[in-house]
Design a protein around this motif. Structure first.
Motif, mmCIF file in Angstrom:
data_model
loop_
_atom_site.group_PDB
_atom_site.id
_atom_site.type_symbol
_atom_site.label_atom_id
_atom_site.label_comp_id
_atom_site.label_asym_id
_atom_site.label_seq_id
_atom_site.Cartn_x
_atom_site.Cartn_y
_atom_site.Cartn_z
ATOM 1 N N SER A 1 -61.351 -35.118 -46.169
ATOM 2 C CA SER A 1 -61.711 -36.179 -47.119
ATOM 3 C C SER A 1 -61.709 -35.439 -48.404
ATOM 4 O O SER A 1 -60.950 -35.839 -49.490
ATOM 5 C CB SER A 1 -63.116 -36.749 -46.903
ATOM 6 N N ILE A 2 -62.312 -34.241 -48.522
ATOM 7 C CA ILE A 2 -62.127 -33.420 -49.851
ATOM 8 C C ILE A 2 -60.668 -33.182 -50.181
ATOM 9 O O ILE A 2 -60.494 -33.235 -51.642
ATOM 10 C CB ILE A 2 -63.187 -32.183 -49.789
ATOM 11 N N ILE A 3 -60.040 -32.737 -49.398
ATOM 12 C CA ILE A 3 -58.408 -32.288 -49.686
ATOM 13 C C ILE A 3 -57.844 -33.736 -50.000
ATOM 14 O O ILE A 3 -57.004 -33.649 -50.996
ATOM 15 C CB ILE A 3 -57.811 -31.852 -48.349
ATOM 16 N N PHE A 4 -58.096 -34.640 -49.341
ATOM 17 C CA PHE A 4 -57.284 -35.828 -49.560
ATOM 18 C C PHE A 4 -57.507 -36.487 -51.100
ATOM 19 O O PHE A 4 -56.965 -36.734 -51.683
ATOM 20 C CB PHE A 4 -57.658 -37.014 -48.641
ATOM 21 N N ILE A 5 -58.953 -36.608 -51.271
ATOM 22 C CA ILE A 5 -59.548 -37.113 -52.582
ATOM 23 C C ILE A 5 -58.936 -36.146 -53.817
ATOM 24 O O ILE A 5 -58.328 -36.558 -54.749
ATOM 25 C CB ILE A 5 -60.859 -37.065 -52.684
ATOM 26 N N PHE A 6 -58.911 -34.884 -53.538
ATOM 27 C CA PHE A 6 -58.368 -33.830 -54.497
ATOM 28 C C PHE A 6 -56.888 -34.178 -54.622
ATOM 29 O O PHE A 6 -56.594 -34.309 -55.905
ATOM 30 C CB PHE A 6 -58.597 -32.325 -54.008
ATOM 31 N N LEU A 7 -56.362 -34.254 -53.786
ATOM 32 C CA LEU A 7 -54.719 -34.617 -53.833
ATOM 33 C C LEU A 7 -54.644 -36.044 -54.824
ATOM 34 O O LEU A 7 -53.706 -35.894 -55.381
ATOM 35 C CB LEU A 7 -54.024 -34.706 -52.713
ATOM 36 N N ILE A 8 -55.375 -37.008 -54.439
ATOM 37 C CA ILE A 8 -55.050 -38.141 -55.174
ATOM 38 C C ILE A 8 -55.436 -38.032 -56.824
ATOM 39 O O ILE A 8 -54.432 -38.714 -57.575
ATOM 40 C CB ILE A 8 -56.158 -39.306 -54.687
ATOM 41 N N LEU A 9 -56.380 -37.227 -57.036
ATOM 42 C CA LEU A 9 -56.930 -37.014 -58.428
ATOM 43 C C LEU A 9 -55.650 -36.151 -59.090
ATOM 44 O O LEU A 9 -55.295 -36.396 -60.181
ATOM 45 C CB LEU A 9 -58.104 -36.339 -58.443
ATOM 46 N N ILE A 10 -55.214 -35.177 -58.307
ATOM 47 C CA ILE A 10 -54.137 -34.126 -58.689
ATOM 48 C C ILE A 10 -52.784 -35.141 -59.232
ATOM 49 O O ILE A 10 -52.129 -35.046 -60.148
ATOM 50 C CB ILE A 10 -53.698 -33.140 -57.967
ATOM 51 N N PHE A 11 -52.202 -36.117 -58.034
ATOM 52 C CA PHE A 11 -51.485 -36.934 -58.333
ATOM 53 C C PHE A 11 -51.659 -37.792 -59.589
ATOM 54 O O PHE A 11 -50.579 -38.183 -60.216
ATOM 55 C CB PHE A 11 -51.269 -37.753 -57.040
ATOM 56 N N LEU A 12 -52.675 -38.022 -59.875
ATOM 57 C CA LEU A 12 -53.085 -39.085 -60.982
ATOM 58 C C LEU A 12 -53.289 -38.436 -62.431
ATOM 59 O O LEU A 12 -53.682 -38.947 -63.316
ATOM 60 C CB LEU A 12 -54.164 -40.002 -60.699
ATOM 61 N N GLU A 13 -52.883 -36.901 -62.260
ATOM 62 C CA GLU A 13 -52.737 -36.073 -63.388
ATOM 63 C C GLU A 13 -54.120 -35.680 -64.109
ATOM 64 O O GLU A 13 -54.374 -35.507 -65.131
ATOM 65 C CB GLU A 13 -51.902 -36.491 -64.499
ATOM 66 N N TYR A 14 -55.207 -35.492 -63.124
ATOM 67 C CA TYR A 14 -56.536 -35.160 -63.506
ATOM 68 C C TYR A 14 -56.394 -33.658 -63.515
ATOM 69 O O TYR A 14 -55.524 -33.059 -62.574
ATOM 70 C CB TYR A 14 -57.726 -35.604 -62.734
ATOM 71 N N ASP A 15 -57.261 -32.913 -64.040
ATOM 72 C CA ASP A 15 -57.474 -31.444 -64.180
ATOM 73 C C ASP A 15 -57.862 -30.818 -62.719
ATOM 74 O O ASP A 15 -58.382 -31.686 -61.952
ATOM 75 C CB ASP A 15 -58.372 -30.864 -65.120
#
Length: 144
Positions: free
Chosen positions: A71-85
């Protein structure tokens, strides 16, 4: 006594910060709620599927390393995809887990199984929102 006071203060603070985001960036509030539900659901199902060692069985008896890490990796990837730092994305994705553990700890200290009976078997209504405790802080800082 102090734990009850801290818990009450925490609930008030999360409501205040949630309202602050809701007023300033309405879409962001619903985005955080969606991330929280995605995080909880993914951790639950991947933990059941992959099983593995438990993280803190005295506080959260069914929370596994596999479910949490996925879940941590998935949420991290979602945020990166949405161009968060990258750093912000990592902090937010880990903070969902930390909020969940904190409120599970409060429940164990008070001998409470569920925060309410509204959602049977899911820890209650408030348990659906416990994991947003720390991300709400982070996103409030982010919008400033």
């Amino acid at each position: 006594k102090y734990k009850n006071l801290f818990f009450s203060f925490s609930v008030f603070l999360i409501l205040y910060l949630s309202f602050n985001i809701l007023v300033q960036e309405r879409y962001l509030f619903f985005f955080i709620i969606s991330l929280s539900f995605t995080n909880d659901t993914l951790a639950f199902f991947s933990g059941k599927f992959f099983k593995g060692p438990l993280i803190v069985p005295k506080i959260s008896p069914k929370k596994t390393w596999s479910g949490t890490l996925i879940s941590i990796i998935f949420i991290f990837l979602i945020l990166i995809f949405l161009e968060y730092d990258y750093l912000f994305s990592l902090l937010v994705s880990v903070s969902f887990f930390l909020g969940d553990i904190l409120f599970s700890y409060f429940k164990r200290q008070q001998n409470i199984k569920d925060f309410s009976n509204l959602l049977k078997g899911h820890g209650g209504f408030l348990d659906r929102f416990d994991s947003i405790f720390f991300p709400i802080f982070l996103f409030n800082i982010y919008i400033i």
